[in-house]
Design a protein around this motif. Structure first.
Motif, PDB file in Angstrom:
ATOM      1  N   ARG A  66       0.302  -1.079  -0.373  1.00 33.00           N
ATOM      2  CA  ARG A  66       0.209  -0.172   0.041  1.00 33.00           C
ATOM      3  C   ARG A  66       0.662   1.174  -0.173  1.00 33.00           C
ATOM      4  O   ARG A  66       0.634   2.681  -0.663  1.00 33.00           O
ATOM      5  CB  ARG A  66      -1.131   0.401   1.138  1.00 33.00           C
ATOM      6  CG  ARG A  66      -2.194  -0.796   0.974  1.00 33.00           C
ATOM      7  CD  ARG A  66      -3.293  -0.810   2.655  1.00 33.00           C
ATOM      8  NE  ARG A  66      -2.698  -0.550   3.422  1.00 33.00           N
ATOM      9  CZ  ARG A  66      -2.638  -1.997   4.256  1.00 33.00           C
ATOM     10  NH1 ARG A  66      -3.428  -3.274   3.436  1.00 33.00           N
ATOM     11  NH2 ARG A  66      -2.470  -2.469   5.559  1.00 33.00           N
ATOM     12  N   ALA A  67       1.950   1.553   0.759  1.00 33.51           N
ATOM     13  CA  ALA A  67       2.762   2.660   0.717  1.00 33.51           C
ATOM     14  C   ALA A  67       3.578   2.797  -0.548  1.00 33.51           C
ATOM     15  O   ALA A  67       3.797   3.776  -1.008  1.00 33.51           O
ATOM     16  CB  ALA A  67       3.627   2.369   1.832  1.00 33.51           C
ATOM     17  N   LEU A  68       4.363   1.373  -1.263  1.00 35.89           N
ATOM     18  CA  LEU A  68       4.984   2.151  -2.042  1.00 35.89           C
ATOM     19  C   LEU A  68       3.373   2.399  -3.545  1.00 35.89           C
ATOM     20  O   LEU A  68       3.869   3.197  -3.854  1.00 35.89           O
ATOM     21  CB  LEU A  68       5.003   0.364  -3.077  1.00 35.89           C
ATOM     22  CG  LEU A  68       6.595  -0.171  -2.249  1.00 35.89           C
ATOM     23  CD1 LEU A  68       6.831  -1.756  -2.312  1.00 35.89           C
ATOM     24  CD2 LEU A  68       7.893   0.173  -2.613  1.00 35.89           C
ATOM     25  N   ILE A  69       2.401   1.902  -3.718  1.00 33.58           N
ATOM     26  CA  ILE A  69       1.580   2.573  -4.517  1.00 33.58           C
ATOM     27  C   ILE A  69       1.394   3.764  -3.479  1.00 33.58           C
ATOM     28  O   ILE A  69       0.608   4.356  -4.741  1.00 33.58           O
ATOM     29  CB  ILE A  69       0.178   1.768  -4.443  1.00 33.58           C
ATOM     30  CG1 ILE A  69       1.056   0.064  -5.034  1.00 33.58           C
ATOM     31  CG2 ILE A  69      -0.648   2.219  -5.094  1.00 33.58           C
ATOM     32  CD1 ILE A  69      -0.436  -0.649  -4.747  1.00 33.58           C
ATOM     33  N   ASP A  70       0.119   3.919  -2.390  1.00 41.25           N
ATOM     34  CA  ASP A  70       0.255   5.212  -2.283  1.00 41.25           C
ATOM     35  C   ASP A  70       1.438   6.398  -2.389  1.00 41.25           C
ATOM     36  O   ASP A  70       1.247   7.524  -3.107  1.00 41.25           O
ATOM     37  CB  ASP A  70      -0.131   5.713  -1.228  1.00 41.25           C
ATOM     38  CG  ASP A  70      -0.768   4.709  -0.294  1.00 41.25           C
ATOM     39  OD1 ASP A  70      -1.735   4.190  -1.524  1.00 41.25           O
ATOM     40  OD2 ASP A  70      -1.134   4.509   0.225  1.00 41.25           O
ATOM     41  N   GLU A  71       2.893   6.278  -2.757  1.00 40.03           N
ATOM     42  CA  GLU A  71       3.834   7.312  -2.474  1.00 40.03           C
ATOM     43  C   GLU A  71       4.077   6.802  -3.835  1.00 40.03           C
ATOM     44  O   GLU A  71       5.827   7.524  -4.270  1.00 40.03           O
ATOM     45  CB  GLU A  71       4.459   6.591  -2.189  1.00 40.03           C
ATOM     46  CG  GLU A  71       4.789   6.943  -0.545  1.00 40.03           C
ATOM     47  CD  GLU A  71       4.360   8.266   0.209  1.00 40.03           C
ATOM     48  OE1 GLU A  71       4.433   9.352  -1.368  1.00 40.03           O
ATOM     49  OE2 GLU A  71       3.981   8.705   0.757  1.00 40.03           O
ATOM     50  N   GLY A  72       3.979   5.737  -4.966  1.00 41.06           N
ATOM     51  CA  GLY A  72       4.104   5.581  -6.569  1.00 41.06           C
ATOM     52  C   GLY A  72       5.017   5.773  -7.029  1.00 41.06           C
ATOM     53  O   GLY A  72       5.836   5.007  -8.276  1.00 41.06           O
ATOM     54  N   GLY A  85       8.242   4.269  -9.781  1.00 43.74           N
ATOM     55  CA  GLY A  85       8.820   5.547  -9.953  1.00 43.74           C
ATOM     56  C   GLY A  85      10.289   5.077  -8.569  1.00 43.74           C
ATOM     57  O   GLY A  85      10.645   3.178  -8.555  1.00 43.74           O
ATOM     58  N   GLY A  86      10.556   5.777  -8.649  1.00 49.92           N
ATOM     59  CA  GLY A  86      12.091   5.242  -7.567  1.00 49.92           C
ATOM     60  C   GLY A  86      13.153   5.713  -8.106  1.00 49.92           C
ATOM     61  O   GLY A  86      13.048   6.291  -9.456  1.00 49.92           O
ATOM     62  N   SER A  87      14.422   5.897  -8.102  1.00 47.58           N
ATOM     63  CA  SER A  87      15.248   5.939  -8.187  1.00 47.58           C
ATOM     64  C   SER A  87      16.143   4.955  -9.151  1.00 47.58           C
ATOM     65  O   SER A  87      15.528   3.700  -8.409  1.00 47.58           O
ATOM     66  CB  SER A  87      16.831   6.516  -7.203  1.00 47.58           C
ATOM     67  OG  SER A  87      17.046   5.309  -6.284  1.00 47.58           O
ATOM     68  N   VAL A  88      16.958   5.122  -9.980  1.00 48.64           N
ATOM     69  CA  VAL A  88      17.296   3.955 -11.045  1.00 48.64           C
ATOM     70  C   VAL A  88      19.214   3.872 -10.694  1.00 48.64           C
ATOM     71  O   VAL A  88      19.224   4.832 -10.845  1.00 48.64           O
ATOM     72  CB  VAL A  88      17.129   4.303 -12.173  1.00 48.64           C
ATOM     73  CG1 VAL A  88      17.625   2.948 -13.213  1.00 48.64           C
ATOM     74  CG2 VAL A  88      15.463   4.001 -12.119  1.00 48.64           C
ATOM     75  N   PRO A  89      19.979   3.055  -9.947  1.00 45.68           N
ATOM     76  CA  PRO A  89      21.077   2.998  -9.825  1.00 45.68           C
ATOM     77  C   PRO A  89      21.920   3.174 -11.529  1.00 45.68           C
ATOM     78  O   PRO A  89      21.492   2.619 -12.390  1.00 45.68           O
ATOM     79  CB  PRO A  89      21.568   1.260  -9.687  1.00 45.68           C
ATOM     80  CG  PRO A  89      20.686   1.322  -9.188  1.00 45.68           C
ATOM     81  CD  PRO A  89      19.342   1.937 -10.064  1.00 45.68           C
TER      82      PRO A  89
END
Length: 97
Positions: A66-72, A85-89
């Motif tokens: 849920r948190a991963l979805i809620d925060e995109g 979303g999130g960073s990509v090395p």
């Protein structure tokens, strides 16, 4: 002043397991970004596959999902999930360069 990702990870992960989600959003985003790294951009995952990956970090995989979805960090449609979303090395230079 931003948060130090290394310090946040040390504070909230023990032996690779998430002890709890941080209450402060800035720290929570660092933790969720770390977990999102387990999902390859462009790959679709079933809910069972997502849960299996999240259980490695914490038994409350539903809260993490849920948190991963809620925060995109993850998107969901018709029971299919993908990283959004999130960073990509960034890869370092190769021997051919």
């Amino acid at each position: 002043m931003g948060v130090d990702p290394v310090k946040v990870e040390r504070a909230f992960f023990v032996d690779g397991r998430l002890q709890r989600l941080p209450a402060k959003r800035a720290k929570r985003l660092v933790v969720l970004d770390r977990i999102a790294q387990e999902f390859v951009p462009g790959i679709h995952y079933s809910e069972a596959q997502v849960d299996a990956r999240l259980k490695v970090f914490n038994d409350d995989h539903a809260a993490l999902r849920r948190a991963l979805i809620d925060e995109g960090f993850l998107e969901r449609e018709s029971g299919v999930y993908w990283r959004s979303g999130g960073s990509v090395p960034v890869a370092g230079p190769t021997d051919s360069e």
